[in-house]
Design an enzyme around this catalytic site. Structure first.
Site, PDB file in Angstrom:
ATOM      1  N   ILE A   1       0.860  -1.206   0.042  1.00  0.00           N
ATOM      2  CA  ILE A   1      -0.059  -0.076  -0.158  1.00  0.00           C
ATOM      3  C   ILE A   1       0.739   1.218   0.082  1.00  0.00           C
ATOM      4  O   ILE A   1       0.632   2.190  -0.643  1.00  0.00           O
ATOM      5  CB  ILE A   1      -1.056   0.044   1.243  1.00  0.00           C
TER       6      ILE A   1
ATOM      7  N   SER B   1       2.083   1.894  -3.484  1.00  0.00           N
ATOM      8  CA  SER B   1       0.963   2.246  -4.227  1.00  0.00           C
ATOM      9  C   SER B   1       0.669   3.676  -4.023  1.00  0.00           C
ATOM     10  O   SER B   1       0.455   4.671  -4.976  1.00  0.00           O
ATOM     11  CB  SER B   1       0.032   1.464  -4.117  1.00  0.00           C
ATOM     12  N   GLU B   2       0.698   4.105  -2.855  1.00  0.00           N
ATOM     13  CA  GLU B   2       0.316   5.630  -2.471  1.00  0.00           C
ATOM     14  C   GLU B   2       1.689   6.530  -2.691  1.00  0.00           C
ATOM     15  O   GLU B   2       1.196   7.758  -3.368  1.00  0.00           O
ATOM     16  CB  GLU B   2       0.250   5.778  -0.932  1.00  0.00           C
ATOM     17  N   PHE B   3       2.793   6.267  -2.962  1.00  0.00           N
ATOM     18  CA  PHE B   3       3.833   7.099  -3.423  1.00  0.00           C
ATOM     19  C   PHE B   3       3.576   7.244  -4.883  1.00  0.00           C
ATOM     20  O   PHE B   3       3.735   8.416  -5.428  1.00  0.00           O
ATOM     21  CB  PHE B   3       5.345   6.320  -3.219  1.00  0.00           C
TER      22      PHE B   3
END
Length: 271
Positions: A40, A43-45
């Site tokens: 996660i 993915s957020e980066f």
DNA sequence: ATCCTGGCTT
DNA sequence: AAGCCTGGAT
């Protein structure tokens, strides 16, 4: 600060509408198949200011190369940057790499504990910290990205100049407890697929300057050249055909940020 | 020409 | 508060 509290009934109607849309239009995204906090985090980066469609293939390749926090933390920066190239905002690659090092060194590799101390993690701000806790741990907290902001403004007929503080207050009021992960995914899909910026005319909070002919474009080209081999400013200037004064300004800034290194006359990608 | 699951620096 | 950071899709 103005009172923008909708009624209980308004909130329930809103929630039902969002969840109904989600039921019928849910996107099947790779990072939604896991609750692994490291995955996660990556993915957020990648998703910071970058469209979902462009992130999917990078995310998939990334997880094949580096499936755990530690595997990424001990990798060379050059390989990390090489895998990032093409995604844009290349500083994020360095931030992500350094963040995983801090997580391993100072938090025993515990991502969820680390993101609660996000001041220590480069590239992670308040939004990303909360997003990771929400999508990895279903934490009962609210966060507001560009999609969610646009939905609230449109749905509750708010002024586009609304403060982050007021938006966050509203977001907390609308959050259905125990369903934080589904709720935020549903909001993202509603904003990205249905209530788009183009459709609503609501401008994003942070405007981006033109890319063509910009310093950003040159920075990207510099990194691509340096990934192949170390080069002097003169060699770069010949390749890029940029005024030498402008080029040296850009190079100085990149050295300052540590996105490139310099030894004697040669520039290189740091190790 | 404008948008995209922001964050950092000044 | 405002400028800066990548690149592709629409």
């Amino acid at each position: 600060m103005t009172d923008i509290s909708p009624s209980e009934k308004d909130i329930r109607t809103f929630q039902q509408k969002i969840f109904q849309f989600y039921k019928e239009n849910k996107r099947d995204l790779p990072w939604r198949k896991t609750t692994d906090s490291y995955k996660i985090l990556v993915s957020e980066f990648m998703l910071q200011q970058t469209q979902v469609s462009r992130v999917i293939e990078y995310y998939t390749r990334w997880m094949n190369a580096w499936p755990t926090v530690k595997s990424l933390a001990i990798e060379s920066y050059k390989k990390v940057l090489n895998a990032w190239m093409g995604l844009g905002y290349n500083r994020r690659a360095m931030y992500l790499h350094n963040t995983t090092k801090v997580i391993v060194d100072e938090f025993h590799g515990d991502v969820l504990t680390a993101v609660k101390h996000y001041e220590k993690l480069p590239g992670i701000g308040l939004y990303t910290s909360k997003a990771i806790q929400i999508f990895a741990d279903n934490a009962d907290i609210a966060t507001v990205d560009t999609n969610i902001r646009r939905i609230f403004i449109s749905e509750f007929d708010l002024d586009e100049s609304i403060s982050d503080k007021d938006l966050f207050t509203l977001a907390k009021q609308c959050l259905p407890s125990g369903k934080s992960r589904d709720w935020h995914n549903a909001l993202m899909d509603y904003g990205a697929l249905h209530l788009t910026s183009r459709k609503t005319g609501i401008k994003p909070k942070t405007q981006q300057s033109n890319f063509q002919g910009s310093d950003r474009q040159i920075r990207g080209r510099i990194l691509r050249l340096l990934l192949k081999e170390d080069q002097s400013a003169y060699q770069l200037q010949k390749e890029l055909k940029v005024e030498s004064e402008r080029l040296s300004k850009i190079l100085n800034k990149m050295v300052d940020e540590k996105t490139v290194g310099k030894t004697n006359k040669n520039y290189h990608v740091p190790h």
